[in-house]
Design an enzyme around this catalytic site. Structure first.
Site, PDB file in Angstrom:
ATOM      1  N   HIS A 403       0.833  -1.204   0.000  1.00 37.79           N
ATOM      2  CA  HIS A 403       0.000   0.000   0.000  1.00 37.79           C
ATOM      3  C   HIS A 403       0.875   1.266   0.000  1.00 37.79           C
ATOM      4  O   HIS A 403       0.726   2.144  -0.852  1.00 37.79           O
ATOM      5  CB  HIS A 403      -0.909  -0.042   1.229  1.00 37.79           C
ATOM      6  N   GLU A 404       1.800   1.328   0.949  1.00 40.81           N
ATOM      7  CA  GLU A 404       2.658   2.522   1.054  1.00 40.81           C
ATOM      8  C   GLU A 404       3.532   2.673  -0.194  1.00 40.81           C
ATOM      9  O   GLU A 404       3.801   3.780  -0.641  1.00 40.81           O
ATOM     10  CB  GLU A 404       3.525   2.475   2.315  1.00 40.81           C
ATOM     11  N   HIS A 410       3.591   6.583  -6.812  1.00 40.28           N
ATOM     12  CA  HIS A 410       2.801   7.696  -7.347  1.00 40.28           C
ATOM     13  C   HIS A 410       3.608   8.999  -7.205  1.00 40.28           C
ATOM     14  O   HIS A 410       3.753   9.776  -8.146  1.00 40.28           O
ATOM     15  CB  HIS A 410       1.474   7.777  -6.582  1.00 40.28           C
TER      16      HIS A 410
END
Ligand SMILES: [Zn+2]
Length: 617
Positions: A403-404, A410
């Site tokens: 997730h991180e 991004h």
């Protein structure tokens, strides 16, 4: 500044806590990439402080020429960029040891510097807003260097229709000191002053039922205990229904004040316009949830069956569907698993993951005094993102890391591609890349597991995410919309009325009339437990992100190289070079239609098909 907190679990949860000296270098941040030493940091900070007055050199001059506007913004954003880097160093240092007074002082110094910077730059937005559209167009056509600020200036100018005279704007700004009051009162009341009921569990254990204990014991395996927990917790809230109601109504009235002052059609439109999200995205989400309630009910019926119950009650929602299985992964195993799962995202993506693992972008383990939870920060434009983890070998930790890394990648691609002013992605997109990674990870892991019990546990966990994120958050969003609409139509709202509205929605979503779930009237007060109703139409983004990321993950698995390139180039690299909805459109996800939601529902049904196949055997 963007900081994404993903889990609020405590760092020391079952882990043997070590000191930083006991951890190998490669699992610790290398903050010297930001500044070589604390002294170097201080010197840079003093230099930045000396530069602050230069921001005001252009005050009252922005509209005079395109050269003025460009030079003012160049200077201002260069200062902001350095500010972020300085802030990051202070904040990362302090998070590594929250007990350390020196680092905390650095963070406080940065706070003070930030206030100073904001004061110095307060004239910029209003002055840009005051330039007429024709002049703005001329500026951009005559000065190509201004081009990088196109989106920034457009985002300010588009608010023109809702901007008032300077005297009126001053009154609105002054009213700001009251704006946080409803939420502040709710926060203090529900966290500090609300008395906590005490209950006795079946094993004789006495529990004081605060919000944390409620969160923990509502998932208990013993049904009588769950019932006791729910009844005690909700009865207690119910005692204060009038007070909670007055607090929430105050919040709604605050939103109405801004809506009226700025001439918006509705509080919803007023809130969404801040990020240029069309109202139709919100209403479409609610319509989709209603259309797909049969899928939620299918899940609830499956839950009832797997738990071996005659009747499913609202207090039966939280226990795991099968006995939890403990999967263990070392950091190296987690890294390999994540790399394999994210392989569809292409070679540059994987090579950058390797860099993150080997070049100390991640502070991996819990250590004494370290901040709990996990986050990724992408504020270090010229350096690289940083991830804080509290890795503890469980599947959840692997998932949190994936997730991180979604946030990190991004930021990495946006920072690399965009000028600083456009590097930070819009809040509406914030949880898309991260959740897409989680989806790719779980799909991959499920494919590697053969033990049916383990598989059921993972599938059950995954499925519960659809209930809580897709449906429950949308239900909250609908409640939020309803109460604002009623207030806007002139109705005075009370705690009792809030409960009535909430219960109606709860019964609808959980299929009370169809006999899917027994929803006792007492649970009508649940709205008083949800702090998000003080965030001004924020919660719907949990559901929209979930849909967008599920749709994207599905596209990535099936779309081949073309889709991967679009994801990297048009989404991850886009930063805030455009508004959120058009950015998603470029990767084929149109949030104003029901397609992303439908794809997510198809996924939810596929998970249930798989579960039924396993339990049918
Ligand atoms: Zn996140």
């Amino acid at each position: 500044m963007l900081l994404f907190l993903s889990s609020l679990a405590t760092a020391s949860d079952g882990a043997q806590e070590r000191t930083r000296a006991q951890i190998a270098e490669k699992y610790k941040w290398d903050l010297t990439e930001l500044y070589k030493t604390d002294e170097a940091w201080r010197m840079a900070k003093n230099q930045l402080n000396d530069r602050l007055p230069s921001i005001r050199e252009y005050e009252n001059k922005l509209g005079q020429s395109s050269a003025n506007l460009q030079k003012a913004l160049d200077n201002y954003f260069d200062i902001v960029k350095e500010f972020y880097r300085l802030y990051s160093y202070a904040s990362r240092s302090s998070d590594l040891d929250t007990r350390e007074a020196g680092a905390l002082a650095m963070e406080q110094e940065m706070s003070a510097l930030g206030t100073k910077m904001n004061t110095a730059s307060a004239f910029i937005d209003p002055e840009i807003l005051a330039i007429d559209q024709k002049t703005v167009a001329r500026f951009f056509s005559e000065n190509k260097k201004l081009g990088v600020y196109k989106q920034y200036v457009d985002d300010i100018q588009r608010r023109k229709a809702h901007t008032l005279s300077s005297a009126e704007e001053k009154v609105i700004a002054d009213a700001g000191i009251m704006a946080g009051t409803p939420g502040d009162i709710y926060g203090i009341f529900s966290n500090a002053d609300l008395p906590r009921p005490e209950i006795v569990l079946s094993g004789g254990e006495k529990v004081k039922l605060d919000a944390q204990a409620y969160g923990r014991y509502r998932a208990g395996a013993n049904r009588d205990d769950r019932k006791t927990v729910f009844e005690a917790y909700f009865s207690n809230l119910k005692t204060f229904e009038r007070t909670f109601g007055t607090q929430l109504y105050a919040q709604v009235k605050k939103d109405m004040f801004y809506k009226n002052a700025r001439n918006y059609e509705s509080s919803l439109e007023s809130a969404l316009d801040a990020n240029n999200i069309p109202v139709s995205v919100y209403t479409q989400l609610i319509a989709n949830a209603h259309k797909n309630l049969p899928t939620l009910h299918r899940y609830l019926n499956l839950r009832k069956k797997m738990m071996g119950l005659d009747k499913l009650h609202y207090y039966d929602m939280y226990p795991s569907l099968v006995k939890d299985v403990e999967l263990k992964y070392s950091v190296e195993e987690a890294q390999n698993l994540i790399k394999t799962a994210l392989k569809p995202l292409g070679s540059e993506y994987i090579a950058t993951l390797d860099k993150a693992f080997s070049s100390r972008w991640i502070d991996m383990y819990p250590t004494t005094g370290k901040r709990s939870g996990a986050y990724s920060t992408g504020d270090e434009y010229d350096v690289h993102p940083f991830i804080l983890m509290n890795y503890n070998d469980k599947y959840d930790d692997v998932s949190t890391l994936a997730h991180e890394l979604g946030h990190t990648m991004h930021s990495y691609f946006s920072n690399k591609t965009q000028p600083f002013v456009n590097s930070q992605y819009p809040i509406f997109l914030a949880e898309v890349a991260s959740t897409a990674n989680e989806a790719l990870l779980i799909d991959h892991v499920l494919g590697t597991i053969t033990d049916p019990q383990v598989k059921l546990a993972l599938l059950g966990n995954y499925l519960e995410g659809f209930r809580t994120t897709l449906f429950r958050q949308t239900m909250f969003a609908e409640f939020e919309l309803k109460i604002h609409e009623l207030a806007e139509s002139g109705e005075a709202l009370t705690g009792e009325r809030f409960s009535q509205i909430y219960l109606e929605l709860l019964k609808q979503y959980y299929g009370a009339a169809e006999g899917v779930t027994e929803v006792e009237d007492l649970y009508a007060i649940e709205w008083a437990y949800i702090p998000h109703f003080y965030y001004n139409f924020y919660v719907f983004q949990y559901s929209t992100s979930f849909c967008a990321s599920t749709a994207l993950a599905e596209k990535m698995k099936n779309g081949g190289q073309v889709m991967v390139d679009r994801y990297i180039n048009d989404f991850l690299s886009a930063g805030s070079s455009d508004y959120a909805i058009p950015i998603l459109n470029k990767v084929g996800v149109d949030m104003t239609t029901s397609v992303p939601f439908d794809l997510t529902i198809a996924k939810m049904n596929a998970i249930m098909d798989e579960i039924e196949k396993i339990i049918g055997r």
